[in-house]
Design a protein around this motif. Structure first.
Motif, PDB file in Angstrom:
ATOM      1  N   GLU A  74       0.837  -1.210   0.000  1.00 33.59           N
ATOM      2  CA  GLU A  74       0.000   0.000   0.000  1.00 33.59           C
ATOM      3  C   GLU A  74       0.870   1.258   0.000  1.00 33.59           C
ATOM      4  N   SER A  77       2.589   1.833  -3.339  1.00 31.34           N
ATOM      5  CA  SER A  77       1.621   2.298  -4.322  1.00 31.34           C
ATOM      6  C   SER A  77       1.314   3.777  -4.130  1.00 31.34           C
ATOM      7  N   GLU A  78       1.171   4.172  -2.877  1.00 30.28           N
ATOM      8  CA  GLU A  78       0.887   5.582  -2.570  1.00 30.28           C
ATOM      9  C   GLU A  78       2.019   6.497  -3.047  1.00 30.28           C
ATOM     10  N   GLY A  82      -0.871   5.830  -6.315  1.00 27.49           N
ATOM     11  CA  GLY A  82      -1.862   4.750  -6.406  1.00 27.49           C
ATOM     12  C   GLY A  82      -1.617   3.787  -7.550  1.00 27.49           C
ATOM     13  N   TRP A  85      -2.343  -0.170  -7.839  1.00 28.96           N
ATOM     14  CA  TRP A  85      -3.684  -0.774  -7.879  1.00 28.96           C
ATOM     15  C   TRP A  85      -4.356  -0.458  -9.205  1.00 28.96           C
ATOM     16  N   ARG A  89     -12.555   1.267 -10.238  1.00 30.58           N
ATOM     17  CA  ARG A  89     -12.964   0.984  -8.852  1.00 30.58           C
ATOM     18  C   ARG A  89     -13.330  -0.477  -8.600  1.00 30.58           C
ATOM     19  N   ARG A  92     -10.278  -2.561  -8.715  1.00 35.06           N
ATOM     20  CA  ARG A  92      -9.452  -2.285  -7.520  1.00 35.06           C
ATOM     21  C   ARG A  92     -10.017  -3.019  -6.300  1.00 35.06           C
ATOM     22  N   ARG A  96      -7.962  -5.798  -4.242  1.00 34.27           N
ATOM     23  CA  ARG A  96      -7.743  -5.726  -2.790  1.00 34.27           C
ATOM     24  C   ARG A  96      -8.257  -6.999  -2.111  1.00 34.27           C
ATOM     25  N   SER A 160      -0.103  -5.005 -10.962  1.00 41.54           N
ATOM     26  CA  SER A 160      -0.649  -4.414  -9.729  1.00 41.54           C
ATOM     27  C   SER A 160      -0.132  -5.188  -8.519  1.00 41.54           C
TER      28      SER A 160
END
Ligand SMILES: N[C@@H](CCC(=O)N[C@@H](CS)C(=O)NCC(=O)O)C(=O)O
Length: 219
Positions: A74, A77-78, A82, A85, A89, A92, A96, A160
């Protein structure tokens, strides 16, 4: 941005370490690497210099420490807005879900098929639990590819965190055989283990001299 440091275990055996390492490669982040050999009398003391859990992987970004592979994925990715991912939506959400499923489950696969990148043609007794894990992996790879994989070759098209999470699983099938997987899942395993970005990790695994007896299963 400060230089990232990723603390990992052995290349051949440390499946959790491989996950953030490969995402770092795919995101083009770069990092300094610290390797601590697993299953040695000094492992806990060495890991404890970096990790509150005395486990690897652990990531350092300047004064910040991030542990647990999912939290590291996470964070990475940030750092790239992002990019770890899928952009869409619903894709994603599914990515997850499968990442969480791997992190929390697949006990039989993890214990009966330990990651052993160097090993080939190993066969272990098939238990009901292992067969159930393999069936679930087959369905998961197939569903991700069919529902969200059309924009590329990876589980959700573009690379991803889900691909990073399942790379050690792909190496397990390379070691213990592809039985139980259908065509879509087999093609995905072949793609993942031959990813050019993982080649340096594989080469390092082949150069390692340590052997961990309880990870060397199958004949
Ligand atoms: N839940 C942790 C698992 C980490 C883990 O178990 N790492 C292993 C290496 S792959 C380890 O540090 N083992 C050493 C030990 O347990 O003493 C994560 O997702 O990062």
């Amino acid at each position: 941005m400060t230089e990232l440091t990723l603390v990992t275990g052995n290349r051949n055996y440390s499946s959790w370490s491989l996950r953030p390492w490969i995402l770092i490669q795919h995101l083009g982040l770069g990092c300094r690497e610290v390797r601590i050999a697993l299953d040695t009398p000094t492992f806990a003391a060495e890991a404890g210099r970096y990790s509150p859990t005395l486990r690897v992987p652990v990531l350092m970004d300047g004064p910040l420490t991030v542990w647990e592979s999912v939290a590291i994925l996470e964070y990475l990715s940030e750092l790239k807005g992002g990019a770890g991912w899928p952009a869409e939506r619903t894709a994603r959400a599914m990515a997850r879900s499968v990442v969480a499923e791997m992190h929390a489950g697949f006990q039989a696969l993890r214990s009966e098929y330990p990651m052993n990148i160097r090993a080939r043609n190993r066969r272990v007794p098939m238990t009901d639990e292992l067969a159930a894990s393999i069936r679930r992996i087959d369905a998961l790879f197939t569903d991700c590819r069919r529902e969200h994989g059309t924009s590329g070759s990876w589980l959700f098209g573009q690379y991803s965190a889900a691909d990073a999470m399942y790379l050690p699983v792909a190496f397990r099938f390379q070691t213990y055989g592809l039985e139980g997987l259908g065509r879509v899942a087999r093609d995905y395993v072949t793609l993942a283990v031959h990813d050019p970005l993982v080649a340096p990790w594989v080469a390092a695994a082949e150069r390692e001299v340590e052997t961990i007896k309880h990870e060397e299963v199958g004949r």
